[in-house]
Design an enzyme around this catalytic site. Structure first.
Site, PDB file in Angstrom:
ATOM      1  N   LEU A  39       4.096   3.216   5.167  1.00 43.01           N
ATOM      2  CA  LEU A  39       2.965   2.297   5.337  1.00 43.01           C
ATOM      3  C   LEU A  39       2.384   2.019   3.960  1.00 43.01           C
ATOM      4  CD1 LEU A  39      -0.064   2.638   7.733  1.00 43.01           C
ATOM      5  CD2 LEU A  39      -0.436   2.935   5.287  1.00 43.01           C
ATOM      6  N   ASN A  40       2.087   0.724   3.684  1.00 43.13           N
ATOM      7  CA  ASN A  40       1.229   0.470   2.519  1.00 43.13           C
ATOM      8  C   ASN A  40       0.063  -0.419   2.905  1.00 43.13           C
ATOM      9  OD1 ASN A  40       3.773  -1.182   2.175  1.00 43.13           O
ATOM     10  ND2 ASN A  40       2.724  -2.035   0.429  1.00 43.13           N
ATOM     11  N   ASP A  41      -0.120  -1.566   2.328  1.00 43.72           N
ATOM     12  CA  ASP A  41      -1.399  -2.278   2.423  1.00 43.72           C
ATOM     13  C   ASP A  41      -1.870  -2.554   3.849  1.00 43.72           C
ATOM     14  OD1 ASP A  41      -0.348  -2.541  -0.111  1.00 43.72           O
ATOM     15  OD2 ASP A  41      -0.394  -4.720  -0.131  1.00 43.72           O
ATOM     16  N   GLN A  57       1.450  -3.265   6.161  1.00 45.30           N
ATOM     17  CA  GLN A  57       2.781  -3.320   5.561  1.00 45.30           C
ATOM     18  C   GLN A  57       3.553  -2.095   6.029  1.00 45.30           C
ATOM     19  OE1 GLN A  57       4.137  -5.677   2.741  1.00 45.30           O
ATOM     20  NE2 GLN A  57       3.006  -6.637   4.404  1.00 45.30           N
ATOM     21  N   TYR A 100       5.265  -9.983   3.122  1.00 44.91           N
ATOM     22  CA  TYR A 100       4.316  -9.271   2.270  1.00 44.91           C
ATOM     23  C   TYR A 100       2.884  -9.524   2.730  1.00 44.91           C
ATOM     24  CZ  TYR A 100       7.576  -7.454  -1.271  1.00 44.91           C
ATOM     25  OH  TYR A 100       8.541  -6.739  -1.949  1.00 44.91           O
ATOM     26  N   SER A 101       1.943  -8.932   1.992  1.00 36.03           N
ATOM     27  CA  SER A 101       0.551  -8.859   2.449  1.00 36.03           C
ATOM     28  C   SER A 101      -0.107 -10.211   2.652  1.00 36.03           C
ATOM     29  CB  SER A 101      -0.261  -8.042   1.453  1.00 36.03           C
ATOM     30  OG  SER A 101       0.079  -6.686   1.610  1.00 36.03           O
TER      31      SER A 101
HETATM   32  C1  FRU Z   1       0.486  -4.089  -2.963  1.00 40.63           C
HETATM   33  C2  FRU Z   1       1.738  -4.935  -2.733  1.00 40.63           C
HETATM   34  C3  FRU Z   1       1.358  -6.383  -2.494  1.00 40.63           C
HETATM   35  C4  FRU Z   1       2.529  -6.879  -1.713  1.00 40.63           C
HETATM   36  C5  FRU Z   1       2.846  -5.686  -0.848  1.00 40.63           C
HETATM   37  C6  FRU Z   1       4.296  -5.523  -0.498  1.00 40.63           C
HETATM   38  O1  FRU Z   1       0.696  -2.745  -2.646  1.00 40.63           O
HETATM   39  O2  FRU Z   1       2.613  -4.819  -3.827  1.00 40.63           O
HETATM   40  O3  FRU Z   1       1.125  -7.128  -3.662  1.00 40.63           O
HETATM   41  O4  FRU Z   1       2.232  -7.998  -0.938  1.00 40.63           O
HETATM   42  O5  FRU Z   1       2.413  -4.557  -1.560  1.00 40.63           O
HETATM   43  O6  FRU Z   1       4.468  -4.468   0.397  1.00 40.63           O
END
Ligand code: FRU
Length: 469
Positions: A39-41, A57, A100-101
Protein backbone atom coordinates in the site's frame (compact mmCIF):
# COMPACT_ATOMS: atom_id res chain seq x y z
CA UNK A 1 -0.27 -7.26 -18.05
CA UNK A 2 -3.92 -7.31 -19.16
CA UNK A 3 -6.40 -6.01 -16.58
CA UNK A 4 -8.22 -9.33 -16.20
CA UNK A 5 -4.96 -11.29 -15.86
CA UNK A 6 -3.85 -8.93 -13.11
CA UNK A 7 -7.18 -9.43 -11.34
CA UNK A 8 -6.94 -13.24 -11.62
CA UNK A 9 -3.51 -13.14 -10.07
CA UNK A 10 -4.71 -10.70 -7.39
CA UNK A 11 -7.49 -13.10 -6.35
CA UNK A 12 -4.95 -15.89 -6.00
CA UNK A 13 -2.53 -13.62 -4.11
CA UNK A 14 -5.33 -12.78 -1.67
CA UNK A 15 -6.48 -16.39 -1.23
CA UNK A 16 -3.04 -17.75 -0.61
CA UNK A 17 -1.60 -14.70 1.17
CA UNK A 18 -4.20 -13.55 3.67
CA UNK A 19 -3.79 -16.29 6.31
CA UNK A 20 -0.09 -15.48 6.53
CA UNK A 21 -0.61 -11.70 6.60
CA UNK A 22 -3.11 -12.08 9.44
CA UNK A 23 -0.57 -14.05 11.51
CA UNK A 24 1.89 -11.16 11.48
CA UNK A 25 2.27 -9.84 15.05
CA UNK A 26 3.11 -6.44 13.57
CA UNK A 27 -0.22 -6.10 11.77
CA UNK A 28 -2.15 -3.07 12.98
CA UNK A 29 -5.37 -3.48 14.98
CA UNK A 30 -7.02 -0.26 13.89
CA UNK A 31 -4.94 1.34 11.13
CA UNK A 32 -5.71 0.64 7.49
CA UNK A 33 -3.24 -1.74 5.87
CA UNK A 34 -3.32 -3.79 2.65
CA UNK A 35 -4.79 -7.31 2.93
CA UNK A 36 -1.72 -8.47 1.02
CA UNK A 37 0.93 -6.68 -1.02
CA UNK A 38 2.02 -3.06 -0.94
CA UNK A 39 0.00 0.00 0.00
CA UNK A 40 1.18 3.53 -0.64
CA UNK A 41 -0.64 6.83 -1.17
CA UNK A 42 -4.18 7.53 0.00
CA UNK A 43 -6.27 8.48 -3.05
CA UNK A 44 -9.75 9.86 -3.75
CA UNK A 45 -10.54 10.65 -0.12
CA UNK A 46 -14.11 12.00 -0.06
CA UNK A 47 -17.33 11.96 1.94
CA UNK A 48 -20.50 11.62 -0.11
CA UNK A 49 -24.03 11.18 1.28
CA UNK A 50 -22.59 10.50 4.73
CA UNK A 51 -20.16 7.83 3.54
CA UNK A 52 -16.39 8.25 3.54
CA UNK A 53 -14.49 6.70 0.64
CA UNK A 54 -10.79 6.13 0.85
CA UNK A 55 -8.98 4.68 -2.14
CA UNK A 56 -5.33 3.67 -2.05
CA UNK A 57 -2.37 2.84 -4.24
CA UNK A 58 -2.16 -0.92 -4.08
CA UNK A 59 0.06 -3.59 -5.57
CA UNK A 60 -1.84 -6.81 -4.77
CA UNK A 61 0.90 -9.02 -6.26
CA UNK A 62 3.91 -8.12 -4.14
CA UNK A 63 5.71 -5.74 -1.80
CA UNK A 64 7.32 -3.72 -4.59
CA UNK A 65 6.07 -0.62 -6.43
CA UNK A 66 4.49 -2.30 -9.46
CA UNK A 67 0.97 -3.10 -10.73
CA UNK A 68 -0.56 -0.05 -9.08
CA UNK A 69 -4.32 -0.47 -8.68
CA UNK A 70 -6.76 1.63 -6.67
CA UNK A 71 -8.10 -0.35 -3.73
CA UNK A 72 -11.23 1.08 -2.13
CA UNK A 73 -12.58 1.16 1.44
CA UNK A 74 -15.65 2.91 2.75
CA UNK A 75 -16.84 3.90 6.20
CA UNK A 76 -19.55 5.92 7.88
CA UNK A 77 -17.47 6.73 10.96
CA UNK A 78 -13.75 6.76 9.98
CA UNK A 79 -13.26 3.82 12.37
CA UNK A 80 -15.05 0.79 10.89
CA UNK A 81 -14.28 0.23 7.23
CA UNK A 82 -15.61 -2.10 4.52
CA UNK A 83 -13.73 -3.36 1.48
CA UNK A 84 -15.25 -2.29 -1.82
CA UNK A 85 -14.61 -3.62 -5.33
CA UNK A 86 -11.14 -2.72 -6.60
CA UNK A 87 -11.79 0.62 -8.29
CA UNK A 88 -9.02 0.83 -10.89
CA UNK A 89 -6.76 -1.79 -12.46
CA UNK A 90 -4.00 -0.76 -14.89
CA UNK A 91 -3.89 -2.19 -18.40
CA UNK A 92 -5.43 0.32 -20.85
CA UNK A 93 -3.01 1.93 -23.33
CA UNK A 94 -3.19 5.17 -21.31
CA UNK A 95 -2.55 3.57 -17.86
CA UNK A 96 -0.55 0.45 -18.80
CA UNK A 97 2.10 0.95 -16.09
CA UNK A 98 -0.08 1.96 -13.20
CA UNK A 99 -3.22 3.77 -12.15
CA UNK A 100 -1.26 6.33 -10.17
CA UNK A 101 -2.50 8.73 -7.50
CA UNK A 102 -5.39 11.13 -7.82
CA UNK A 103 -8.53 12.42 -6.19
CA UNK A 104 -12.33 12.18 -6.21
CA UNK A 105 -15.10 14.72 -6.76
CA UNK A 106 -18.86 14.40 -7.05
CA UNK A 107 -20.07 15.40 -10.54
CA UNK A 108 -23.66 14.84 -11.72
CA UNK A 109 -24.33 13.12 -8.40
CA UNK A 110 -21.64 10.48 -9.03
CA UNK A 111 -18.23 10.00 -7.51
CA UNK A 112 -15.73 10.70 -10.27
CA UNK A 113 -12.08 9.72 -9.92
CA UNK A 114 -9.34 11.78 -11.51
CA UNK A 115 -6.10 9.81 -11.63
CA UNK A 116 -2.80 9.55 -13.47
CA UNK A 117 -2.36 6.90 -16.12
CA UNK A 118 1.34 6.07 -16.06
CA UNK A 119 2.86 4.72 -19.27
CA UNK A 120 6.43 3.47 -19.62
CA UNK A 121 8.14 2.71 -22.92
CA UNK A 122 10.62 -0.07 -23.61
CA UNK A 123 13.53 2.34 -24.16
CA UNK A 124 13.10 3.78 -20.65
CA UNK A 125 11.08 6.96 -21.21
CA UNK A 126 7.61 7.53 -19.84
CA UNK A 127 4.52 9.66 -20.26
CA UNK A 128 1.48 10.39 -18.14
CA UNK A 129 -2.20 11.00 -18.87
CA UNK A 130 -4.68 12.49 -16.45
CA UNK A 131 -7.75 10.26 -16.66
CA UNK A 132 -11.34 10.00 -15.39
CA UNK A 133 -13.37 7.10 -14.01
CA UNK A 134 -16.96 7.18 -12.84
CA UNK A 135 -18.88 5.28 -10.18
CA UNK A 136 -21.30 2.63 -11.54
CA UNK A 137 -24.36 0.90 -10.08
CA UNK A 138 -22.30 -2.10 -8.89
CA UNK A 139 -20.06 0.00 -6.64
CA UNK A 140 -17.26 -0.27 -9.21
CA UNK A 141 -15.73 2.38 -11.44
CA UNK A 142 -15.85 2.68 -15.23
CA UNK A 143 -12.82 4.22 -16.87
CA UNK A 144 -13.69 7.20 -19.08
CA UNK A 145 -10.19 7.55 -20.51
CA UNK A 146 -7.63 10.36 -20.61
CA UNK A 147 -8.62 14.02 -20.47
CA UNK A 148 -5.15 15.56 -20.47
CA UNK A 149 -1.86 14.47 -22.07
CA UNK A 150 1.53 15.78 -20.95
CA UNK A 151 1.60 19.58 -21.08
CA UNK A 152 4.44 21.06 -23.21
CA UNK A 153 7.57 21.97 -21.26
CA UNK A 154 7.47 19.11 -18.76
CA UNK A 155 9.10 15.71 -18.40
CA UNK A 156 7.05 12.49 -18.26
CA UNK A 157 6.68 13.10 -14.51
CA UNK A 158 3.38 14.99 -14.31
CA UNK A 159 0.93 13.35 -11.94
CA UNK A 160 -1.31 13.15 -8.89
CA UNK A 161 -4.27 15.39 -9.84
CA UNK A 162 -6.17 16.90 -6.92
CA UNK A 163 -9.43 18.44 -8.15
CA UNK A 164 -11.87 20.76 -6.38
CA UNK A 165 -14.78 23.04 -7.20
CA UNK A 166 -14.38 26.79 -6.82
CA UNK A 167 -17.24 29.13 -7.73
CA UNK A 168 -18.44 27.94 -11.15
CA UNK A 169 -15.46 25.89 -12.32
CA UNK A 170 -13.29 22.87 -11.58
CA UNK A 171 -9.66 23.37 -10.62
CA UNK A 172 -6.80 20.88 -10.53
CA UNK A 173 -3.31 20.96 -9.08
CA UNK A 174 -0.73 18.59 -10.57
CA UNK A 175 2.75 17.66 -9.40
CA UNK A 176 5.43 18.03 -12.07
CA UNK A 177 9.09 17.87 -12.99
CA UNK A 178 9.97 20.37 -15.69
CA UNK A 179 12.57 19.91 -18.42
CA UNK A 180 15.21 21.62 -16.24
CA UNK A 181 14.52 19.16 -13.39
CA UNK A 182 12.68 21.62 -11.20
CA UNK A 183 9.73 20.41 -9.13
CA UNK A 184 6.52 22.37 -9.74
CA UNK A 185 2.82 22.55 -8.92
CA UNK A 186 0.61 23.35 -11.93
CA UNK A 187 -2.87 24.90 -11.72
CA UNK A 188 -5.48 23.93 -14.34
CA UNK A 189 -9.11 24.94 -14.89
CA UNK A 190 -12.06 23.20 -16.51
CA UNK A 191 -15.80 23.79 -16.98
CA UNK A 192 -16.67 20.12 -17.35
CA UNK A 193 -13.79 17.96 -15.96
CA UNK A 194 -13.03 16.92 -19.56
CA UNK A 195 -11.42 19.86 -21.22
CA UNK A 196 -8.61 21.33 -19.11
CA UNK A 197 -6.72 24.57 -19.55
CA UNK A 198 -3.27 25.00 -17.99
CA UNK A 199 -3.34 28.28 -16.07
CA UNK A 200 0.26 28.28 -14.83
CA UNK A 201 2.80 27.21 -12.24
CA UNK A 202 1.70 28.34 -8.79
CA UNK A 203 4.67 27.08 -6.78
CA UNK A 204 7.89 25.20 -7.25
CA UNK A 205 11.62 25.12 -7.22
CA UNK A 206 12.97 28.58 -8.16
CA UNK A 207 9.51 30.13 -8.00
CA UNK A 208 8.14 32.74 -5.58
CA UNK A 209 11.60 33.34 -4.14
CA UNK A 210 12.27 29.88 -2.69
CA UNK A 211 15.42 29.03 -4.67
CA UNK A 212 16.33 25.43 -5.50
CA UNK A 213 13.72 23.25 -3.91
CA UNK A 214 13.86 19.81 -5.43
CA UNK A 215 13.63 18.21 -8.87
CA UNK A 216 10.10 16.82 -8.55
CA UNK A 217 7.03 17.71 -6.47
CA UNK A 218 4.50 14.93 -5.95
CA UNK A 219 0.98 14.74 -4.57
CA UNK A 220 -0.11 18.39 -4.31
CA UNK A 221 -3.31 19.29 -2.47
CA UNK A 222 -4.79 22.77 -2.23
CA UNK A 223 -7.62 23.88 0.04
CA UNK A 224 -8.89 26.80 2.07
CA UNK A 225 -8.83 26.68 5.86
CA UNK A 226 -10.17 29.65 7.84
CA UNK A 227 -9.88 31.87 4.76
CA UNK A 228 -6.23 30.96 4.13
CA UNK A 229 -5.09 28.77 1.24
CA UNK A 230 -2.93 25.80 2.16
CA UNK A 231 -0.83 24.02 -0.47
CA UNK A 232 0.43 20.59 0.55
CA UNK A 233 3.12 18.99 -1.61
CA UNK A 234 5.89 16.41 -1.49
CA UNK A 235 9.18 17.79 -2.81
CA UNK A 236 11.86 15.31 -3.81
CA UNK A 237 15.51 16.35 -3.79
CA UNK A 238 15.76 18.58 -0.70
CA UNK A 239 19.07 18.36 1.10
CA UNK A 240 18.97 17.03 4.65
CA UNK A 241 19.58 19.60 7.39
CA UNK A 242 20.65 19.02 11.01
CA UNK A 243 17.13 18.57 12.38
CA UNK A 244 14.83 18.60 9.36
CA UNK A 245 14.36 17.14 5.89
CA UNK A 246 15.84 13.90 7.24
CA UNK A 247 13.58 11.47 5.38
CA UNK A 248 14.41 10.38 1.83
CA UNK A 249 11.55 12.61 0.55
CA UNK A 250 9.57 15.33 2.31
CA UNK A 251 5.90 16.16 2.80
CA UNK A 252 4.99 19.68 3.82
CA UNK A 253 2.87 22.75 3.25
CA UNK A 254 2.82 26.43 2.39
CA UNK A 255 0.13 28.85 3.54
CA UNK A 256 -0.71 31.78 1.28
CA UNK A 257 -3.16 33.47 -1.04
CA UNK A 258 -4.14 31.94 -4.37
CA UNK A 259 -5.20 34.33 -7.12
CA UNK A 260 -7.38 32.14 -9.33
CA UNK A 261 -7.50 34.75 -12.12
CA UNK A 262 -3.77 35.32 -12.41
CA UNK A 263 -2.84 31.77 -11.34
CA UNK A 264 -0.38 32.99 -8.73
CA UNK A 265 0.12 31.81 -5.18
CA UNK A 266 1.73 34.25 -2.78
CA UNK A 267 3.03 31.99 -0.02
CA UNK A 268 5.03 31.78 3.20
CA UNK A 269 7.87 29.34 3.94
CA UNK A 270 7.68 25.57 3.56
CA UNK A 271 7.00 23.58 6.74
CA UNK A 272 7.21 19.84 7.12
CA UNK A 273 3.89 18.26 8.05
CA UNK A 274 5.44 15.57 10.21
CA UNK A 275 8.70 15.39 12.13
CA UNK A 276 8.82 11.57 12.33
CA UNK A 277 10.32 8.82 10.20
CA UNK A 278 7.39 7.74 8.05
CA UNK A 279 4.95 10.17 6.49
CA UNK A 280 4.31 10.95 2.83
CA UNK A 281 1.72 11.75 0.14
CA UNK A 282 -1.08 12.93 2.46
CA UNK A 283 -4.47 13.80 1.04
CA UNK A 284 -7.26 15.88 2.55
CA UNK A 285 -11.00 16.13 2.10
CA UNK A 286 -13.73 18.44 3.33
CA UNK A 287 -16.12 16.44 5.51
CA UNK A 288 -19.83 17.21 5.32
CA UNK A 289 -19.65 18.71 8.84
CA UNK A 290 -17.04 21.25 7.67
CA UNK A 291 -13.90 19.59 9.06
CA UNK A 292 -10.81 19.35 6.85
CA UNK A 293 -9.58 15.77 7.30
CA UNK A 294 -6.20 14.35 6.32
CA UNK A 295 -4.90 10.82 5.83
CA UNK A 296 -1.24 10.18 5.03
CA UNK A 297 0.81 7.21 3.94
CA UNK A 298 2.90 6.01 6.92
CA UNK A 299 5.78 5.23 4.59
CA UNK A 300 8.28 7.03 2.38
CA UNK A 301 9.25 5.88 -1.13
CA UNK A 302 12.67 4.15 -1.26
CA UNK A 303 13.25 4.61 2.49
CA UNK A 304 14.49 1.17 3.60
CA UNK A 305 11.33 -0.44 2.25
CA UNK A 306 13.28 -3.62 1.44
CA UNK A 307 14.01 -4.14 5.14
CA UNK A 308 10.52 -3.96 6.64
CA UNK A 309 9.96 -7.26 8.47
CA UNK A 310 6.29 -7.40 7.43
CA UNK A 311 7.46 -8.35 3.92
CA UNK A 312 8.02 -11.87 5.24
CA UNK A 313 4.28 -11.94 5.87
CA UNK A 314 3.52 -10.67 2.37
CA UNK A 315 2.40 -7.11 3.08
CA UNK A 316 3.94 -3.68 3.65
CA UNK A 317 2.92 -0.21 4.91
CA UNK A 318 -0.13 1.34 6.55
CA UNK A 319 -2.05 4.61 6.46
CA UNK A 320 -1.78 7.13 9.28
CA UNK A 321 -4.86 7.62 11.44
CA UNK A 322 -7.36 10.13 10.04
CA UNK A 323 -6.54 13.62 11.35
CA UNK A 324 -8.46 16.88 11.71
CA UNK A 325 -6.70 20.01 10.49
CA UNK A 326 -6.91 23.53 11.85
CA UNK A 327 -4.87 26.72 11.54
CA UNK A 328 -3.58 28.37 14.70
CA UNK A 329 -1.31 31.42 14.47
CA UNK A 330 -0.60 30.60 10.84
CA UNK A 331 0.51 27.04 11.67
CA UNK A 332 -1.23 23.91 10.46
CA UNK A 333 -2.31 21.77 13.43
CA UNK A 334 -3.22 18.08 13.15
CA UNK A 335 -5.20 16.15 15.73
CA UNK A 336 -6.48 12.58 15.61
CA UNK A 337 -10.05 12.50 14.25
CA UNK A 338 -12.41 12.66 17.24
CA UNK A 339 -14.15 9.47 16.03
CA UNK A 340 -11.09 7.49 17.15
CA UNK A 341 -12.16 7.99 20.77
CA UNK A 342 -14.67 5.18 20.10
CA UNK A 343 -11.73 2.78 20.28
CA UNK A 344 -10.87 3.69 23.88
CA UNK A 345 -11.34 0.96 26.51
CA UNK A 346 -11.05 1.54 30.23
CA UNK A 347 -8.86 4.40 31.30
CA UNK A 348 -5.98 4.38 33.76
CA UNK A 349 -4.64 7.59 35.26
CA UNK A 350 -1.45 8.17 37.15
CA UNK A 351 0.82 10.99 38.24
CA UNK A 352 4.22 11.23 39.88
CA UNK A 353 7.92 11.12 39.05
CA UNK A 354 8.67 9.59 35.64
CA UNK A 355 11.17 7.19 37.24
CA UNK A 356 8.44 5.56 39.31
CA UNK A 357 5.76 5.41 36.61
CA UNK A 358 4.12 2.03 35.98
CA UNK A 359 5.04 0.12 32.82
CA UNK A 360 2.19 0.40 30.38
CA UNK A 361 1.05 -2.06 27.70
CA UNK A 362 1.17 -0.28 24.34
CA UNK A 363 0.36 -2.93 21.73
CA UNK A 364 -2.68 -0.91 20.81
CA UNK A 365 -3.03 2.07 23.10
CA UNK A 366 -3.46 5.79 23.55
CA UNK A 367 -1.50 7.85 26.05
CA UNK A 368 -1.96 11.47 27.16
CA UNK A 369 1.09 12.86 28.86
CA UNK A 370 1.62 16.20 30.59
CA UNK A 371 5.33 16.39 31.48
CA UNK A 372 7.11 18.88 33.69
CA UNK A 373 10.84 18.28 33.33
CA UNK A 374 13.05 15.88 31.43
CA UNK A 375 11.91 12.37 30.67
CA UNK A 376 12.31 9.47 28.30
CA UNK A 377 9.82 6.91 27.06
CA UNK A 378 11.13 3.58 25.81
CA UNK A 379 8.84 1.18 23.95
CA UNK A 380 10.18 -2.34 24.16
CA UNK A 381 13.70 -1.10 23.31
CA UNK A 382 12.43 -0.65 19.75
CA UNK A 383 11.81 3.11 19.81
CA UNK A 384 12.64 5.82 22.37
CA UNK A 385 11.27 9.33 22.79
CA UNK A 386 13.25 11.70 24.98
CA UNK A 387 12.82 15.30 26.06
CA UNK A 388 15.70 17.34 27.48
CA UNK A 389 13.78 20.55 28.10
CA UNK A 390 14.38 22.00 24.63
CA UNK A 391 14.56 19.15 22.13
CA UNK A 392 12.20 16.23 21.64
CA UNK A 393 14.04 13.35 20.01
CA UNK A 394 12.74 10.10 18.58
CA UNK A 395 15.31 7.31 18.21
CA UNK A 396 15.19 3.84 16.70
CA UNK A 397 17.69 1.48 15.15
CA UNK A 398 17.79 1.73 11.40
CA UNK A 399 16.27 -1.32 9.71
CA UNK A 400 19.09 -1.62 7.20
CA UNK A 401 22.23 -1.41 9.34
CA UNK A 402 20.97 -1.42 12.95
CA UNK A 403 22.55 1.97 13.69
CA UNK A 404 20.58 4.48 15.81
CA UNK A 405 18.74 7.13 13.81
CA UNK A 406 16.92 10.21 15.12
CA UNK A 407 14.15 12.67 14.33
CA UNK A 408 13.66 15.94 16.15
CA UNK A 409 11.19 18.57 17.23
CA UNK A 410 12.17 21.76 19.03
CA UNK A 411 9.79 23.98 21.02
CA UNK A 412 7.99 24.35 24.32
CA UNK A 413 6.55 20.99 25.22
CA UNK A 414 3.34 21.09 27.24
CA UNK A 415 1.40 18.02 26.17
CA UNK A 416 1.68 14.77 24.23
CA UNK A 417 -1.01 12.51 22.80
CA UNK A 418 0.50 9.25 21.58
CA UNK A 419 -1.25 6.57 19.54
CA UNK A 420 0.31 3.10 19.37
CA UNK A 421 -0.75 0.29 17.06
CA UNK A 422 1.55 -2.77 17.06
CA UNK A 423 4.16 -1.40 14.66
CA UNK A 424 3.38 2.30 14.52
CA UNK A 425 3.40 5.32 16.75
CA UNK A 426 1.90 8.76 16.11
CA UNK A 427 2.98 11.45 18.56
CA UNK A 428 0.82 14.59 18.62
CA UNK A 429 2.72 17.43 20.27
CA UNK A 430 0.90 20.28 22.06
CA UNK A 431 -2.55 19.30 20.75
CA UNK A 432 -1.39 19.09 17.16
CA UNK A 433 1.27 21.79 16.78
CA UNK A 434 3.52 19.05 15.39
CA UNK A 435 3.34 15.30 14.81
CA UNK A 436 5.95 12.56 14.70
CA UNK A 437 4.81 9.41 12.89
CA UNK A 438 6.91 6.28 12.73
CA UNK A 439 6.89 2.55 12.16
CA UNK A 440 8.84 0.33 14.54
CA UNK A 441 8.93 -3.42 15.01
CA UNK A 442 9.06 -4.46 18.68
CA UNK A 443 8.98 -7.95 20.19
CA UNK A 444 5.67 -9.37 21.46
CA UNK A 445 3.56 -7.27 23.86
CA UNK A 446 5.93 -4.34 24.29
CA UNK A 447 5.72 -2.20 27.42
CA UNK A 448 6.27 1.51 27.66
CA UNK A 449 8.92 2.31 30.26
CA UNK A 450 9.11 5.91 31.44
CA UNK A 451 12.15 7.41 33.11
CA UNK A 452 13.66 10.73 34.19
CA UNK A 453 13.10 13.30 36.92
CA UNK A 454 10.03 14.91 35.32
CA UNK A 455 6.74 15.07 37.11
CA UNK A 456 4.23 13.39 34.80
CA UNK A 457 0.47 13.30 34.66
CA UNK A 458 -0.73 10.55 32.38
CA UNK A 459 -3.86 8.90 31.13
CA UNK A 460 -3.78 5.58 29.29
CA UNK A 461 -6.34 3.59 27.34
CA UNK A 462 -5.98 0.33 25.49
CA UNK A 463 -7.56 0.71 22.05
CA UNK A 464 -10.01 -1.83 20.62
CA UNK A 465 -9.42 -3.22 17.14
CA UNK A 466 -11.60 -1.69 14.44
CA UNK A 467 -13.62 -3.59 11.91
CA UNK A 468 -12.35 -4.08 8.40
CA UNK A 469 -14.84 -6.27 6.59
C1 FRU B 1 3.97 9.03 -4.31
C2 FRU B 1 3.86 8.45 -5.72
C3 FRU B 1 2.98 9.33 -6.58
C4 FRU B 1 2.50 8.36 -7.61
C5 FRU B 1 2.31 7.11 -6.79
C6 FRU B 1 2.54 5.82 -7.52
O1 FRU B 1 4.27 8.05 -3.36
O2 FRU B 1 5.14 8.30 -6.28
O3 FRU B 1 3.64 10.44 -7.14
O4 FRU B 1 1.31 8.75 -8.22
O5 FRU B 1 3.21 7.20 -5.72
O6 FRU B 1 2.22 4.73 -6.71
Amino acid sequence: MEEHDLMKQAVQALMSGMPKALRDPHRPAWHLAPSVGLLNDPNGFIQHNGVYHLFYQWNPLGCDHRNKCWGHWQSTDLVNWQHQPVALVPGACYDSHGCYSGSAVVADGKITLVYTGNVKYAEGSRTAYQCLAQENAQGGYDKLGPVLPLPAGYSGHVRDPKVWRHQDAWYMVLGARDLQDRGKVLLLRSDDLRSWQLRGEIAGSQLNGIGDFGYMWECPDLFTLDGVEVLICCPQGLEAQAERYLNVYQAGYFTGKLDYQRATFDHQDFHELDAGFEFYAPQTTLAEDGRRLLVGWMGVPEQDEDYHPTRQYGWIHTMTCPRELSLQNGKLYQQPARELQQLRGTSQQWQGAADSAPCLPVDSAELLLTPQGRFSANVGDAIVLDWDGALLRLTRNNLRDGQPEHRYWRGDLAHLQILFDHSSVEIFINHGEAVMSARYFPGPQPLLQLGGDAHLALEHWSLAPCMLE
